[in-house]
Design an enzyme around this catalytic site. Structure first.
Site, PDB file in Angstrom:
ATOM      1  N   LYS A  53      17.420  -9.094   7.604  1.00  0.00           N
ATOM      2  CA  LYS A  53      17.579  -8.894   6.167  1.00  0.00           C
ATOM      3  C   LYS A  53      18.575  -9.895   5.593  1.00  0.00           C
ATOM      4  O   LYS A  53      18.404 -10.380   4.459  1.00  0.00           O
ATOM      5  CB  LYS A  53      18.007  -7.463   5.870  1.00  0.00           C
ATOM      6  CG  LYS A  53      16.953  -6.410   6.213  1.00  0.00           C
ATOM      7  CD  LYS A  53      15.609  -6.700   5.549  1.00  0.00           C
ATOM      8  CE  LYS A  53      14.578  -5.620   5.806  1.00  0.00           C
ATOM      9  NZ  LYS A  53      13.259  -5.932   5.214  1.00  0.00           N
ATOM     10  N   TYR A  76      17.673  -5.495  12.554  1.00  0.00           N
ATOM     11  CA  TYR A  76      17.255  -5.228  11.177  1.00  0.00           C
ATOM     12  C   TYR A  76      18.237  -5.846  10.193  1.00  0.00           C
ATOM     13  O   TYR A  76      17.836  -6.523   9.234  1.00  0.00           O
ATOM     14  CB  TYR A  76      17.152  -3.720  10.958  1.00  0.00           C
ATOM     15  CG  TYR A  76      16.607  -3.306   9.618  1.00  0.00           C
ATOM     16  CD1 TYR A  76      15.242  -3.354   9.351  1.00  0.00           C
ATOM     17  CD2 TYR A  76      17.456  -2.836   8.612  1.00  0.00           C
ATOM     18  CE1 TYR A  76      14.731  -2.957   8.117  1.00  0.00           C
ATOM     19  CE2 TYR A  76      16.958  -2.440   7.378  1.00  0.00           C
ATOM     20  CZ  TYR A  76      15.594  -2.508   7.136  1.00  0.00           C
ATOM     21  OH  TYR A  76      15.106  -2.114   5.917  1.00  0.00           O
ATOM     22  N   SER A 127       0.790  -1.231   0.000  1.00  0.00           N
ATOM     23  CA  SER A 127       0.000   0.000   0.000  1.00  0.00           C
ATOM     24  C   SER A 127       0.823   1.283   0.000  1.00  0.00           C
ATOM     25  O   SER A 127       0.299   2.354  -0.317  1.00  0.00           O
ATOM     26  CB  SER A 127      -0.921   0.033   1.230  1.00  0.00           C
ATOM     27  OG  SER A 127      -0.162   0.148   2.423  1.00  0.00           O
TER      28      SER A 127
END
Length: 251
Positions: free
Chosen positions: A156, A152, A16
């Site tokens: 990843k 993070y 979105s």
């Protein structure tokens, strides 16, 4: 390069805003039927309306990608609405940064497990579609250690590793799997835009590390996603492609 996805069915988990939105719109503009999910109802509806302008089938549903049942329910609904899946894009991130329980939980539940769960739910439909593929959206943070955002960077890196493992598992069944590792991408309301508005030194420092002197755009990631899902990349699988304008070069 012009892409033609007419008759193809594309599912974008986390579609979105930002990169996910641009990927979804890119596929729709190329003729695909598209399904997106997100948590924010407002952004979801706005993107659904923009996708519909291209005149193809559109499906949009609210989904918390940290919730296992929610992911399974969403993918099943997307398959039903589109009549199958040819391309799955996993784009969501929990943005878990710190080396604490909250940071790790956010990253593992959304970045890693949503990717795994959506893939598991979509694979039966992908196997029924010749030339199907999966594209994961990771980050260049996964290539290097990070003292600022250790959780993070780790999740990843896990996404990159799973891309290669998944590609090996699915290759003989005709499904390609690849991963994009974006550099710093700026768009209205995004992380880097907010840091810029807040006057954070990290923004200027990061901008200064990019040889081209600017942040990347979501559209520049979308173009690579479309390439990887297209027949132009039919002999490409198990790859992690950095799209960062040379940010990792340290030039």
């Amino acid at each position: 390069m012009t892409f033609n996805f007419a008759g193809k069915r594309v599912v974008v988990a986390g579609g979105s805003r930002g990169i996910g939105r641009s990927i979804a719109l890119g596929f729709a503009a190329a003729g695909a039927d598209v399904s997106i999910c997100a948590r924010s109802a407002g952004a979801l509806e706005a993107t659904r309306a923009d996708l519909a302008k291209h005149g193809h089938r559109v499906h949009a549903a609210s989904c918390d990608l940290a919730d296992a049942q929610g992911v399974a329910t969403y993918v099943a609904a997307a398959i039903s609405a589109l009549g199958g899946i040819d391309v799955l894009v996993n784009n969501a991130s929990g943005f878990g940064m710190g080396d604490d329980e909250a940071g790790w939980a956010a990253g593992l539940s959304v970045d890693v497990m949503a990717m795994v769960r959506a893939s598991h739910a979509a694979v039966p439909a992908l196997l029924a579609s010749p030339g199907s593929s999966i594209v994961h959206i990771s980050s260049i943070s996964g290539f290097s250690p990070s003292t600022r955002a250790p959780a993070y960077a780790a999740v990843k890196a896990a996404m990159m590793s799973y891309t290669r493992s998944q590609a090996a598992m699915l290759a003989r069944q005709g499904v390609r799997v690849n991963c994009i590792a974006p550099g710093s991408i700026e768009f209205p309301g995004g992380v880097w835009d907010l840091r810029k508005q807040a006057g954070e030194a990290l923004y200027d420092r990061t901008l200064g590390s990019i040889p081209f002197g600017r942040m990347g755009t979501p559209e520049e990631i979308a173009e690579v996603a479309l390439f990887l899902a297209s027949t132009n990349a039919r002999w490409v699988t198990g790859q992690v492609i950095a799209v960062d304008g040379g940010q990792m070069l340290g030039a």
